[in-house]
Design a protein around this motif. Structure first.
Motif, PDB file in Angstrom:
ATOM      1  N   LEU A   1      19.729 -19.580  35.404  1.00 27.17           N
ATOM      2  CA  LEU A   1      20.410 -18.395  35.916  1.00 27.17           C
ATOM      3  C   LEU A   1      21.852 -18.441  35.440  1.00 27.17           C
ATOM      4  N   LEU A   2      22.258 -17.453  34.640  1.00 28.75           N
ATOM      5  CA  LEU A   2      23.606 -17.376  34.079  1.00 28.75           C
ATOM      6  C   LEU A   2      24.330 -16.180  34.702  1.00 28.75           C
ATOM      7  N   VAL A   3      25.503 -16.419  35.249  1.00 27.03           N
ATOM      8  CA  VAL A   3      26.247 -15.361  35.936  1.00 27.03           C
ATOM      9  C   VAL A   3      27.613 -15.196  35.274  1.00 27.03           C
ATOM     10  N   ASP A   4      27.917 -13.956  34.921  1.00 30.04           N
ATOM     11  CA  ASP A   4      29.195 -13.589  34.316  1.00 30.04           C
ATOM     12  C   ASP A   4      30.267 -13.563  35.412  1.00 30.04           C
ATOM     13  N   THR A   5      31.257 -14.458  35.283  1.00 33.78           N
ATOM     14  CA  THR A   5      32.348 -14.505  36.271  1.00 33.78           C
ATOM     15  C   THR A   5      33.682 -14.168  35.614  1.00 33.78           C
ATOM     16  N   SER A   6      33.641 -13.339  34.580  1.00 38.12           N
ATOM     17  CA  SER A   6      34.879 -12.892  33.941  1.00 38.12           C
ATOM     18  C   SER A   6      35.523 -11.801  34.798  1.00 38.12           C
ATOM     19  N   ILE A   7      36.743 -11.437  34.464  1.00 42.02           N
ATOM     20  CA  ILE A   7      37.533 -10.528  35.290  1.00 42.02           C
ATOM     21  C   ILE A   7      36.883  -9.161  35.432  1.00 42.02           C
ATOM     22  N   SER A   8      36.098  -8.733  34.445  1.00 43.92           N
ATOM     23  CA  SER A   8      35.484  -7.406  34.511  1.00 43.92           C
ATOM     24  C   SER A   8      34.380  -7.331  35.570  1.00 43.92           C
TER      25      SER A   8
ATOM     26  N   GLU B   1      34.707  -8.727  38.683  1.00 44.68           N
ATOM     27  CA  GLU B   1      35.303  -9.156  39.946  1.00 44.68           C
ATOM     28  C   GLU B   1      34.745  -8.420  41.152  1.00 44.68           C
ATOM     29  N   ARG B   2      34.627  -7.110  41.069  1.00 41.97           N
ATOM     30  CA  ARG B   2      34.165  -6.344  42.228  1.00 41.97           C
ATOM     31  C   ARG B   2      32.655  -6.440  42.424  1.00 41.97           C
ATOM     32  N   LEU B   3      31.941  -6.855  41.397  1.00 46.75           N
ATOM     33  CA  LEU B   3      30.485  -6.922  41.485  1.00 46.75           C
ATOM     34  C   LEU B   3      29.983  -8.286  41.931  1.00 46.75           C
ATOM     35  N   LEU B   4      30.807  -9.304  41.815  1.00 47.52           N
ATOM     36  CA  LEU B   4      30.344 -10.664  42.047  1.00 47.52           C
ATOM     37  C   LEU B   4      29.762 -10.899  43.438  1.00 47.52           C
ATOM     38  N   PRO B   5      30.340 -10.381  44.527  1.00 42.98           N
ATOM     39  CA  PRO B   5      29.756 -10.649  45.846  1.00 42.98           C
ATOM     40  C   PRO B   5      28.307 -10.186  45.975  1.00 42.98           C
ATOM     41  N   ILE B   6      28.004  -8.982  45.529  1.00 47.13           N
ATOM     42  CA  ILE B   6      26.631  -8.508  45.665  1.00 47.13           C
ATOM     43  C   ILE B   6      25.708  -9.212  44.675  1.00 47.13           C
ATOM     44  N   GLU B   7      26.232  -9.596  43.504  1.00 49.81           N
ATOM     45  CA  GLU B   7      25.416 -10.358  42.561  1.00 49.81           C
ATOM     46  C   GLU B   7      25.012 -11.699  43.166  1.00 49.81           C
TER      47      GLU B   7
ATOM     48  N   ALA C   1      25.245 -23.521  45.456  1.00 48.74           N
ATOM     49  CA  ALA C   1      25.984 -23.438  44.189  1.00 48.74           C
ATOM     50  C   ALA C   1      26.463 -22.014  43.937  1.00 48.74           C
ATOM     51  N   LEU C   2      25.671 -21.034  44.326  1.00 55.84           N
ATOM     52  CA  LEU C   2      26.071 -19.638  44.146  1.00 55.84           C
ATOM     53  C   LEU C   2      27.338 -19.308  44.922  1.00 55.84           C
ATOM     54  N   THR C   3      27.531 -19.948  46.057  1.00 60.62           N
ATOM     55  CA  THR C   3      28.738 -19.689  46.847  1.00 60.62           C
ATOM     56  C   THR C   3      29.995 -20.223  46.162  1.00 60.62           C
ATOM     57  N   ARG C   4      29.812 -21.060  45.139  1.00 62.41           N
ATOM     58  CA  ARG C   4      30.971 -21.601  44.422  1.00 62.41           C
ATOM     59  C   ARG C   4      31.362 -20.750  43.214  1.00 62.41           C
ATOM     60  N   LEU C   5      30.672 -19.648  42.997  1.00 62.13           N
ATOM     61  CA  LEU C   5      31.040 -18.760  41.893  1.00 62.13           C
ATOM     62  C   LEU C   5      32.417 -18.162  42.152  1.00 62.13           C
ATOM     63  N   ARG C   6      33.276 -18.222  41.153  1.00 57.66           N
ATOM     64  CA  ARG C   6      34.621 -17.684  41.266  1.00 57.66           C
ATOM     65  C   ARG C   6      34.993 -16.966  39.973  1.00 57.66           C
ATOM     66  N   ILE C   7      35.713 -15.883  40.108  1.00 60.00           N
ATOM     67  CA  ILE C   7      36.243 -15.191  38.930  1.00 60.00           C
ATOM     68  C   ILE C   7      37.292 -16.081  38.281  1.00 60.00           C
ATOM     69  N   ASN C   8      37.159 -16.254  36.990  1.00 64.98           N
ATOM     70  CA  ASN C   8      38.087 -17.113  36.255  1.00 64.98           C
ATOM     71  C   ASN C   8      38.538 -16.367  35.008  1.00 64.98           C
TER      72      ASN C   8
ATOM     73  N   TRP D   1      36.355  -0.345  36.172  1.00 60.67           N
ATOM     74  CA  TRP D   1      37.245  -1.369  35.621  1.00 60.67           C
ATOM     75  C   TRP D   1      37.542  -1.080  34.150  1.00 60.67           C
ATOM     76  N   TYR D   2      36.498  -0.687  33.424  1.00 65.20           N
ATOM     77  CA  TYR D   2      36.690  -0.385  32.001  1.00 65.20           C
ATOM     78  C   TYR D   2      37.584   0.838  31.815  1.00 65.20           C
ATOM     79  N   GLN D   3      37.419   1.832  32.663  1.00 69.77           N
ATOM     80  CA  GLN D   3      38.273   3.012  32.571  1.00 69.77           C
ATOM     81  C   GLN D   3      39.720   2.663  32.879  1.00 69.77           C
ATOM     82  N   LEU D   4      39.926   1.849  33.893  1.00 68.21           N
ATOM     83  CA  LEU D   4      41.270   1.458  34.290  1.00 68.21           C
ATOM     84  C   LEU D   4      41.971   0.699  33.168  1.00 68.21           C
ATOM     85  N   HIS D   5      41.188  -0.076  32.411  1.00 67.63           N
ATOM     86  CA  HIS D   5      41.772  -0.864  31.325  1.00 67.63           C
ATOM     87  C   HIS D   5      41.592  -0.195  29.962  1.00 67.63           C
ATOM     88  N   GLN D   6      41.349   1.125  30.015  1.00 69.04           N
ATOM     89  CA  GLN D   6      41.296   1.936  28.801  1.00 69.04           C
ATOM     90  C   GLN D   6      40.267   1.417  27.788  1.00 69.04           C
TER      91      GLN D   6
END
Length: 343
Positions: free
Chosen positions: A105-112, A114-120, A163-170, A248-253
């Protein structure tokens, strides 16, 4: 022994001098016989065993009808397999419902994300609770500016949930007065490559990568083609839940239109991409993946091309019954002469 004693007694009575010489000769003979009895009998010459190495190519596939419903009642005779255009004989066949799974199981924890990570995180935990059976194994990897193994292979869903609870945006910090648009650290290709080569390649049986990401890569050390080859060489299917924070993509053009690389990774390895536009529908995507993994067919054949040249060979799998679509990997790398011939 008793026979020798009787013989010596009779000879002594007749001629004591001759008897003495005969007794000496008999004792010498007896000694030689004993010596011969003690010597090991040399084994017959051994014939070196004949080793016949047979390469078997395994294909895991899913079959659906026009409405996307899973078809699980087919037999070996219903399938036709070709390698580089040449028809192959299917020698091994099974319906895969209970054979163990090995999942990454691979989870994207990049800044884009951030708002989706809790439900993921929440939905992934439910998926693991539902899909894992006693003989299954799974691990957890996060990827952002780094690729981190958060949980090694385990069959315990509880350990994976912790382990999933240790996911953090980095994400990298600001590098100057002008903000740089777009995801600045998403080592997606590196994560696929490392999971395939370091973790899944040594494993056997049914293997799959399940990745949650928007599919955008930024900063990987390996190229897309290297990541794809690594997954193919490890005989690993890739299932992707494509979920993006469009605001997020719109905000960052940045214009987000999906990831062509993500789709190719899945299609070439026998998996598929499930786009999720509403986070609340993540559970449906996970359920669809679980259903497919438990409704596969396993086909095996010995290729007519026996050359151990290490080259890529294209595979096509079709069903003779009209109106059905097969989802399977599209090729594999032949072994090299110095490598193990099995697949």
């Amino acid at each position: 022994d008793w026979r020798m004693r009787i013989l010596m007694k009779a000879m002594t009575r007749r001629n004591p001098l001759a008897a003495a010489a005969s007794i000496t000769a008999l004792l010498e003979l007896a000694g030689l016989a004993g010596l011969c009895a003690q010597q090991p009998v040399p084994p017959p010459p051994t014939v070196p065993p004949i080793r016949v190495e047979v390469q078997v190519v395994n294909i895991y596939c899913t079959v659906k009808d026009k409405k996307g419903r899973l078809i699980t009642t087919l037999d070996a005779a219903d399938f036709e397999v070709r390698e580089d255009g040449k028809k192959q004989t299917v020698r091994y066949f099974a319906r895969e419902t209970d054979r163990p799974l090995t999942l990454a199981l691979l989870v994207d924890t990049s800044i884009s994300q951030e708002r989706l990570l809790p439900i993921e995180t929440e939905t992934a935990a439910l998926f693991l609770q539902r899909v894992l059976r006693p003989d299954d194994l799974a691990l957890l990897i996060s990827f952002d500016i780094n690729v981190d193994l958060l949980q090694e292979f385990t069959g315990e869903a509880a350990r994976l949930e912790r382990a999933l609870t240790r996911l953090r945006i980095n994400a990298p910090g600001p590098t100057g007065p002008f903000p740089r648009p777009g995801p600045r650290g998403t080592r997606f290709f590196d994560a696929i490559y490392l999971a395939s080569t370091e973790k899944l390649n040594p494993e056997v049986g049914r293997k799959a990568i399940i990745v949650l990401t928007d599919g955008v890569d930024a900063g990987s050390q390996v190229k897309f083609t290297e990541a794809l080859e690594a997954a193919q060489r490890s005989d690993t299917m890739i299932y992707a839940i494509e979920i993006a924070d469009l605001e997020w993509y719109q905000l960052h053009q940045q214009y987000y239109s999906g990831s062509g690389e993500l789709h190719k990774l899945a299609e070439e390895t026998g998996g598929r991409v499930l786009p999720v536009r509403e986070p609340e529908k993540l559970a449906q995507a996970f359920d669809a993946i679980a259903a497919e993994l438990r409704s596969q067919y396993s086909l095996g054949y010995t290729p007519t091309n026996r050359r151990a040249d290490g080259k890529f060979r294209k595979i096509s799998v079709e069903v003779k019954q009209r109106g059905l679509k097969v989802q399977a990997r599209r090729g594999y790398y032949a072994p090299r002469a110095s490598a193990s011939p099995g697949h």
